[in-house]
Design a protein around this motif. Structure first.
Motif, short mmCIF file in Angstrom:
data_model
loop_
_atom_site.label_atom_id
_atom_site.label_comp_id
_atom_site.label_asym_id
_atom_site.label_seq_id
_atom_site.Cartn_x
_atom_site.Cartn_y
_atom_site.Cartn_z
N ASN A 321 88.07 -8.39 -23.56
CA ASN A 321 87.30 -9.25 -24.46
C ASN A 321 88.18 -10.35 -25.07
OD1 ASN A 321 85.27 -10.16 -26.25
ND2 ASN A 321 85.99 -8.75 -27.83
N SER A 322 87.68 -11.58 -25.08
CA SER A 322 88.34 -12.72 -25.74
C SER A 322 89.70 -13.06 -25.14
CB SER A 322 88.46 -12.48 -27.24
OG SER A 322 87.19 -12.36 -27.83
N CYS A 323 89.84 -12.84 -23.83
CA CYS A 323 91.04 -13.33 -23.11
C CYS A 323 90.69 -14.75 -22.67
CB CYS A 323 91.37 -12.43 -21.93
SG CYS A 323 91.88 -10.76 -22.42
N THR A 324 90.89 -15.70 -23.54
CA THR A 324 90.31 -17.04 -23.38
C THR A 324 90.96 -17.87 -22.29
OG1 THR A 324 91.72 -17.76 -25.22
CG2 THR A 324 89.44 -17.16 -25.74
N SER A 325 92.12 -17.44 -21.77
CA SER A 325 92.76 -18.16 -20.66
C SER A 325 92.56 -17.48 -19.32
CB SER A 325 94.27 -18.29 -20.93
OG SER A 325 94.52 -19.01 -22.10
N ASN A 334 86.99 0.73 -6.26
CA ASN A 334 86.42 2.01 -6.69
C ASN A 334 85.88 2.01 -8.12
OD1 ASN A 334 86.83 3.64 -4.29
ND2 ASN A 334 89.03 3.41 -4.70
N ILE A 335 85.75 0.84 -8.70
CA ILE A 335 85.18 0.75 -10.05
C ILE A 335 83.72 1.20 -10.04
CG2 ILE A 335 84.54 -0.83 -11.92
CD1 ILE A 335 87.00 -2.52 -11.12
N THR A 336 83.38 2.11 -10.93
CA THR A 336 81.99 2.59 -11.04
C THR A 336 81.31 2.11 -12.32
OG1 THR A 336 82.70 4.65 -12.09
CG2 THR A 336 82.51 4.66 -9.68
N SER A 337 82.12 1.76 -13.34
CA SER A 337 81.53 1.40 -14.63
C SER A 337 82.35 0.32 -15.31
CB SER A 337 81.47 2.64 -15.53
OG SER A 337 81.03 2.31 -16.82
N VAL A 338 81.65 -0.74 -15.76
CA VAL A 338 82.27 -1.80 -16.55
C VAL A 338 81.55 -1.80 -17.90
CG1 VAL A 338 82.85 -4.25 -16.69
CG2 VAL A 338 82.73 -3.13 -14.45
N GLY A 339 82.29 -1.59 -18.97
CA GLY A 339 81.71 -1.33 -20.28
C GLY A 339 81.15 -2.53 -20.99
N ASN A 340 80.52 -2.27 -22.12
CA ASN A 340 79.96 -3.31 -22.97
C ASN A 340 81.06 -4.28 -23.42
OD1 ASN A 340 77.60 -1.75 -22.85
ND2 ASN A 340 78.01 -0.74 -24.80
N TYR A 341 80.75 -5.56 -23.37
CA TYR A 341 81.65 -6.63 -23.84
C TYR A 341 83.00 -6.67 -23.11
CZ TYR A 341 78.40 -6.77 -27.82
OH TYR A 341 77.29 -6.87 -28.61
N ALA A 342 83.09 -6.03 -21.96
CA ALA A 342 84.37 -5.85 -21.29
C ALA A 342 85.06 -7.17 -20.98
CB ALA A 342 84.19 -5.04 -20.01
N PHE A 343 84.30 -8.17 -20.57
CA PHE A 343 84.86 -9.49 -20.26
C PHE A 343 84.16 -10.58 -21.07
CE2 PHE A 343 85.91 -6.82 -16.66
CZ PHE A 343 87.21 -7.21 -16.32
N CYS A 344 83.70 -10.23 -22.23
CA CYS A 344 82.98 -11.17 -23.09
C CYS A 344 83.92 -12.25 -23.63
CB CYS A 344 82.38 -10.37 -24.25
SG CYS A 344 81.52 -11.34 -25.47
N GLU A 365 76.25 -3.77 -21.68
CA GLU A 365 75.67 -4.82 -22.48
C GLU A 365 76.70 -5.92 -22.78
OE1 GLU A 365 74.15 -3.12 -26.05
OE2 GLU A 365 72.82 -1.72 -25.01
N HIS A 366 76.27 -7.17 -22.68
CA HIS A 366 77.08 -8.33 -23.07
C HIS A 366 78.42 -8.40 -22.32
CE1 HIS A 366 74.27 -8.66 -26.46
NE2 HIS A 366 74.53 -7.39 -26.72
N THR A 367 78.49 -7.79 -21.16
CA THR A 367 79.76 -7.65 -20.47
C THR A 367 80.43 -8.98 -20.18
OG1 THR A 367 79.02 -5.58 -19.48
CG2 THR A 367 80.86 -6.67 -18.41
N PHE A 368 79.67 -9.96 -19.73
CA PHE A 368 80.24 -11.27 -19.40
C PHE A 368 79.63 -12.36 -20.32
CE2 PHE A 368 80.68 -8.70 -15.57
CZ PHE A 368 82.00 -8.94 -15.20
N GLN A 369 79.19 -11.98 -21.47
CA GLN A 369 78.56 -12.89 -22.41
C GLN A 369 79.50 -14.04 -22.81
OE1 GLN A 369 76.22 -11.27 -25.84
NE2 GLN A 369 77.79 -12.26 -27.07
#
Length: 373
Positions: A321-325, A334-344, A365-369
């Protein structure tokens, strides 16, 4: 001595109680608001200093207690703005209670002698000129916010019996650069040493069994953490904090710059492990890691590239989250789950390719928001 006995005596400049060799108690508010008082002498017989006993004695310069002290009550010396030195010479399992020296903003030096057991909440909070603190070898508990916002604190010596360091106990003590946690300490609570932007090196003793995830949050100058080899719960490697068997990385020094490759021996990246590492530019997650926990890389604002290994199955809430660069992410298959706001709020991210994640079940929810690039 009774409650309010000499309260509001605004012309009183000197108090010599040292001749009262049988005096054991100074009552509540006994000398409150004596704002001309500069000199105070106490007898060795004194056991209890009551609630607000010297509250707002604004010109009092120094305090020295005897060896029989058992209790300094709440607010006893609060707002003694002229107080420069406090020397608690000793005591009998003594407690220094809530806000006893709160906002003594001229205080420069504190010595807590042997015989004191407990320092309670906010006891020296907001003593913003306090430079030096020595805590004796009988203190077992340092309470929550005990030295909160003591901005000038540069020299801290913790005694050999301290077991618990409370929440935000040394929060924002922004002159502290080196910290040694003695072997006696078992628990370091949330925010205990958080917000110390000057802190560079931390040494953790053999007895520590519980370090809260946010104990060192916001310590952006941190260069190295060293853990005693005799510690049975934690370890250190390359300046980072790990669990004892070195399978989980728990805290990465926030001042480190450049790229970092997480070794294949690591199976879990702990909660907030790399959060606020403002100089981290690239991360490669090795092929042993299974779990990237919540907020693991949150607010790494210089991070441009992340490579997530094929062993990873779970990316936790707010992990990046918030890695702005961050402009390039390679996802493991093998990823099965990407959490809420993970890349928001990754405003530089232009492409997300999850097609390789053939077992992906959940995008939260809001993963790539707000990824408006």
């Amino acid at each position: 001595m009774g409650n309010y006995a000499f309260c509001d005596n605004i012309a009183l400049t000197n108090i010599d109680l040292s001749v009262c060799t049988g005096l054991t108690t100074i009552g509540e508010c006994a000398f409150q608001n004596n704002d001309a008082l500069t000199t105070l002498k106490l007898p060795d017989s004194l056991k209890t200093i009551g609630y607000c006993a010297f509250y707002n004695c604004d010109k009092l310069i120094a305090l020295e207690t005897g060896s029989n002290l058992t209790h300094i009550d709440d607010y006893a010396f609060q707002y003694c703005h002229g107080l420069k030195t406090v020397n608690i010479k000793g005591g009998n399992n003594a407690t220094i209670d809530y806000m006893a020296f709160y906002d003594c903003n001229g205080l420069e030096s504190v010595t807590i002698g042997d015989g004191v057991k407990t320092l309670n909440g906010y006891v020296f909070g907001y003593c913003d000129k306090l430079k030096e603190v020595t805590i004796g070898n009988t203190v077992t508990t340092i309470g929550y916010n005990a030295f909160y916002c003591c901005y000038a604190l540069a020299n801290l010596s913790l005694g050999s019996s301290v077991e618990t360091i409370g929440e935000s106990a040394f929060y924002d003590c922004n002159a502290l650069e080196e910290l040694t946690i003695p072997d006696s300490v078992k628990t370091i609570n949330s925010g205990a040493f958080a917000g110390i932007e000057s802190l560079k090196n931390v040494t953790i003793g053999s007895g520590c069994t519980s370090i809260n995830t946010y104990a060192f949050s916001g310590d952006t100058a941190l260069e190295s953490i060293t853990v005693s080899a005799d510690n049975t719960t934690y370890a250190s490697a390359d300046g980072a904090l790990l669990n004892k068997d070195k399978t989980t990385i728990l805290l990465y020094p926030k001042s480190r710059s450049g790229a970092y490759i997480i070794p294949d021996t690591i199976t879990e990246i702990g909660e907030s492990t790399f959060s606020d590492c403002k100089n981290l530019t690239e991360i490669v997650i090795g092929n042993g890691v299974i779990t990237v926990s919540a907020n693991a890389f949150a607010n790494c604002t210089a991070l441009t590239k992340a490579v997530i290994g094929d062993s990873v199955t779970t990316i936790g809430d707010g992990a990046f989250n918030s890695c702005t660069s961050l402009s390039q992410v390679t996802f493991g298959k093998n990823i099965t789950s990407v959490g809420n706001y993970a890349f928001c709020d990754n405003t530089a991210l232009t492409e997300v390719d999850l097609s390789v994640c053939t077992g992906l079940i959940t995008i939260g929810e809001h993963t790539f928001q707000n990824n408006d690039a």
